[in-house]
Design a protein around this motif. Sequence first.
Motif, mmCIF file in Angstrom:
data_model
loop_
_atom_site.group_PDB
_atom_site.id
_atom_site.type_symbol
_atom_site.label_atom_id
_atom_site.label_comp_id
_atom_site.label_asym_id
_atom_site.label_seq_id
_atom_site.Cartn_x
_atom_site.Cartn_y
_atom_site.Cartn_z
ATOM 1 N N VAL A 172 -36.043 7.731 3.542
ATOM 2 C CA VAL A 172 -35.675 8.819 2.639
ATOM 3 C C VAL A 172 -36.835 9.064 1.676
ATOM 4 O O VAL A 172 -37.303 8.126 1.027
ATOM 5 N N VAL A 173 -37.320 10.298 1.591
ATOM 6 C CA VAL A 173 -38.462 10.605 0.723
ATOM 7 C C VAL A 173 -38.098 10.328 -0.729
ATOM 8 O O VAL A 173 -36.929 10.362 -1.113
ATOM 9 N N MET A 174 -39.113 10.075 -1.553
ATOM 10 C CA MET A 174 -38.898 9.604 -2.919
ATOM 11 C C MET A 174 -38.002 10.533 -3.738
ATOM 12 O O MET A 174 -37.077 10.080 -4.426
ATOM 13 N N GLN A 175 -38.243 11.831 -3.690
ATOM 14 C CA GLN A 175 -37.450 12.752 -4.508
ATOM 15 C C GLN A 175 -35.964 12.697 -4.150
ATOM 16 O O GLN A 175 -35.099 12.701 -5.026
ATOM 17 N N LYS A 176 -35.664 12.630 -2.842
ATOM 18 C CA LYS A 176 -34.259 12.567 -2.424
ATOM 19 C C LYS A 176 -33.658 11.188 -2.692
ATOM 20 O O LYS A 176 -32.456 11.064 -2.947
ATOM 21 N N ALA A 177 -34.501 10.152 -2.634
ATOM 22 C CA ALA A 177 -34.019 8.812 -2.960
ATOM 23 C C ALA A 177 -33.623 8.750 -4.434
ATOM 24 O O ALA A 177 -32.597 8.168 -4.798
ATOM 25 N N VAL A 178 -34.443 9.362 -5.289
ATOM 26 C CA VAL A 178 -34.165 9.397 -6.728
ATOM 27 C C VAL A 178 -32.901 10.211 -7.003
ATOM 28 O O VAL A 178 -32.035 9.806 -7.791
ATOM 29 N N GLY A 179 -32.775 11.377 -6.353
ATOM 30 C CA GLY A 179 -31.605 12.222 -6.560
ATOM 31 C C GLY A 179 -30.318 11.565 -6.101
ATOM 32 O O GLY A 179 -29.291 11.608 -6.800
ATOM 33 N N THR A 180 -30.351 10.922 -4.941
ATOM 34 C CA THR A 180 -29.177 10.230 -4.415
ATOM 35 C C THR A 180 -28.830 9.032 -5.291
ATOM 36 O O THR A 180 -27.655 8.737 -5.535
ATOM 37 N N SER A 181 -29.856 8.352 -5.788
ATOM 38 C CA SER A 181 -29.652 7.220 -6.687
ATOM 39 C C SER A 181 -28.946 7.659 -7.965
ATOM 40 O O SER A 181 -28.079 6.953 -8.486
ATOM 41 N N ALA A 182 -29.320 8.834 -8.467
ATOM 42 C CA ALA A 182 -28.688 9.361 -9.688
ATOM 43 C C ALA A 182 -27.186 9.567 -9.464
ATOM 44 O O ALA A 182 -26.364 9.281 -10.340
ATOM 45 N N ALA A 183 -26.824 10.054 -8.277
ATOM 46 C CA ALA A 183 -25.412 10.254 -7.949
ATOM 47 C C ALA A 183 -24.680 8.919 -7.833
ATOM 48 O O ALA A 183 -23.534 8.779 -8.272
ATOM 49 N N CYS A 184 -25.347 7.931 -7.258
ATOM 50 C CA CYS A 184 -24.749 6.599 -7.106
ATOM 51 C C CYS A 184 -24.579 5.898 -8.451
ATOM 52 O O CYS A 184 -23.728 5.014 -8.603
ATOM 53 N N GLY A 185 -25.397 6.284 -9.419
ATOM 54 C CA GLY A 185 -25.340 5.641 -10.729
ATOM 55 C C GLY A 185 -24.030 5.897 -11.465
ATOM 56 O O GLY A 185 -23.597 5.079 -12.281
ATOM 57 N N LEU A 186 -23.379 7.027 -11.172
ATOM 58 C CA LEU A 186 -22.136 7.371 -11.877
ATOM 59 C C LEU A 186 -20.990 6.393 -11.595
ATOM 60 O O LEU A 186 -20.412 5.835 -12.538
ATOM 61 N N PRO A 187 -20.628 6.134 -10.315
ATOM 62 C CA PRO A 187 -19.546 5.168 -10.070
ATOM 63 C C PRO A 187 -19.902 3.757 -10.522
ATOM 64 O O PRO A 187 -19.031 3.010 -10.971
ATOM 65 N N ILE A 188 -21.195 3.396 -10.402
ATOM 66 C CA ILE A 188 -21.619 2.075 -10.881
ATOM 67 C C ILE A 188 -21.372 1.965 -12.378
ATOM 68 O O ILE A 188 -20.836 0.966 -12.875
ATOM 69 N N ALA A 189 -21.779 2.993 -13.127
ATOM 70 C CA ALA A 189 -21.663 2.972 -14.583
ATOM 71 C C ALA A 189 -20.209 2.914 -15.035
ATOM 72 O O ALA A 189 -19.861 2.148 -15.944
ATOM 73 N N ILE A 190 -19.352 3.712 -14.382
ATOM 74 C CA ILE A 190 -17.935 3.728 -14.766
ATOM 75 C C ILE A 190 -17.290 2.365 -14.529
ATOM 76 O O ILE A 190 -16.653 1.789 -15.419
ATOM 77 N N ALA A 191 -17.459 1.838 -13.317
ATOM 78 C CA ALA A 191 -16.845 0.544 -12.980
ATOM 79 C C ALA A 191 -17.446 -0.589 -13.813
ATOM 80 O O ALA A 191 -16.727 -1.467 -14.304
ATOM 81 N N GLY A 192 -18.762 -0.562 -13.984
ATOM 82 C CA GLY A 192 -19.429 -1.610 -14.752
ATOM 83 C C GLY A 192 -19.039 -1.597 -16.218
ATOM 84 O O GLY A 192 -18.760 -2.648 -16.816
ATOM 85 N N ALA A 193 -18.997 -0.405 -16.829
ATOM 86 C CA ALA A 193 -18.626 -0.302 -18.246
ATOM 87 C C ALA A 193 -17.189 -0.768 -18.466
ATOM 88 O O ALA A 193 -16.893 -1.501 -19.428
ATOM 89 N N LEU A 194 -16.282 -0.345 -17.578
ATOM 90 C CA LEU A 194 -14.887 -0.787 -17.688
ATOM 91 C C LEU A 194 -14.794 -2.312 -17.545
ATOM 92 O O LEU A 194 -14.003 -2.964 -18.237
ATOM 93 N N GLY A 195 -15.602 -2.855 -16.651
ATOM 94 C CA GLY A 195 -15.619 -4.303 -16.463
ATOM 95 C C GLY A 195 -16.091 -5.035 -17.700
ATOM 96 O O GLY A 195 -15.485 -6.026 -18.130
ATOM 97 N N PHE A 196 -17.171 -4.550 -18.330
ATOM 98 C CA PHE A 196 -17.683 -5.186 -19.549
ATOM 99 C C PHE A 196 -16.695 -5.046 -20.706
ATOM 100 O O PHE A 196 -16.582 -5.946 -21.546
ATOM 101 N N MET A 197 -15.996 -3.923 -20.768
ATOM 102 C CA MET A 197 -14.977 -3.758 -21.801
ATOM 103 C C MET A 197 -13.833 -4.747 -21.567
ATOM 104 O O MET A 197 -13.379 -5.427 -22.490
ATOM 105 N N PHE A 198 -13.381 -4.835 -20.316
ATOM 106 C CA PHE A 198 -12.252 -5.704 -19.975
ATOM 107 C C PHE A 198 -12.582 -7.173 -20.216
ATOM 108 O O PHE A 198 -11.842 -7.889 -20.910
ATOM 109 N N PHE A 199 -13.709 -7.628 -19.639
ATOM 110 C CA PHE A 199 -14.045 -9.050 -19.771
ATOM 111 C C PHE A 199 -14.460 -9.403 -21.203
ATOM 112 O O PHE A 199 -14.256 -10.531 -21.649
ATOM 113 N N GLY A 200 -15.017 -8.433 -21.927
ATOM 114 C CA GLY A 200 -15.352 -8.669 -23.331
ATOM 115 C C GLY A 200 -14.099 -8.852 -24.174
ATOM 116 O O GLY A 200 -14.036 -9.725 -25.047
ATOM 117 N N MET A 201 -13.067 -8.051 -23.904
ATOM 118 C CA MET A 201 -11.805 -8.188 -24.636
ATOM 119 C C MET A 201 -11.106 -9.503 -24.278
ATOM 120 O O MET A 201 -10.436 -10.104 -25.119
#
Length: 266
Positions: A172-201
Amino acid sequence: MELIIFLAIGALAGFAAGLFGVGGGTIIVPILYIIFTQMGYDPDVVMHLALGTSLATIIVTSISSLMAHHKNAAVIWPVVKNLVPGLVTGAFLGAGIAGLLSGAHLQLIIGVFMIWVAYKMFAGAKKVVDQRKVLPSTPKQVLAGTGIGVASAIFGIGGGSLTVPYLNHYGVVMQKAVGTSAACGLPIAIAGALGFMFFGMQEQVHVPNSIGFVHVYAFLGISIMSFFTAKLGANAAHALSPVVLKKCFALLLSVVGCFFIAKILF
């Protein structure tokens, strides 16, 4: 003053998110670590707080960056669909694993990881992407997504440091790899943030203005500014050559990696 600092971090992190597809975490985590330390928070939770807050802000930067990359037709949606189940599961589990590690261990792991990825990216900067390669089967992509999700939550970085090289490796060429990565970052961020909130509490963390391992004021300040600057970074990514983008990406990771290792040694 704190709000001004958080807004400035957001401006810088947002631009990096759009430019490199890394969600901005590679900049947010070390700066928040320094700021939270200066604010006198418990050293045992400072690193965890920086990671959880970073992932929360990446929810916003990912949306902004994703919109810009999608406009440039740089998101490979079938790949995103295959990776998401693993990314979400892995990110939540990764937040739990991070909660079990000490701050010093997290710093060392993140530092070494960053430098390793930087080396791999810089070494392959001039290599021509073999577009004859094809991505692995859907089950293998789901499995890869799980690994990326776990690591991303532990590192608080949105997954770009793993997703970009992974996609690049399979042609996958760099520009499309970066763009696809940006899309993948959203579910990671949501699940990860909820996890840190949960385990922190669960650990009953007592930090002012925070929910678990997520600092609310830092999240708001960084998110507001990064939403706008992420679009600028995404547009800049499409103006640069793949070789230059790879080298800049590697340099950023090297600086962050050395920072965390230096904190342990000195």
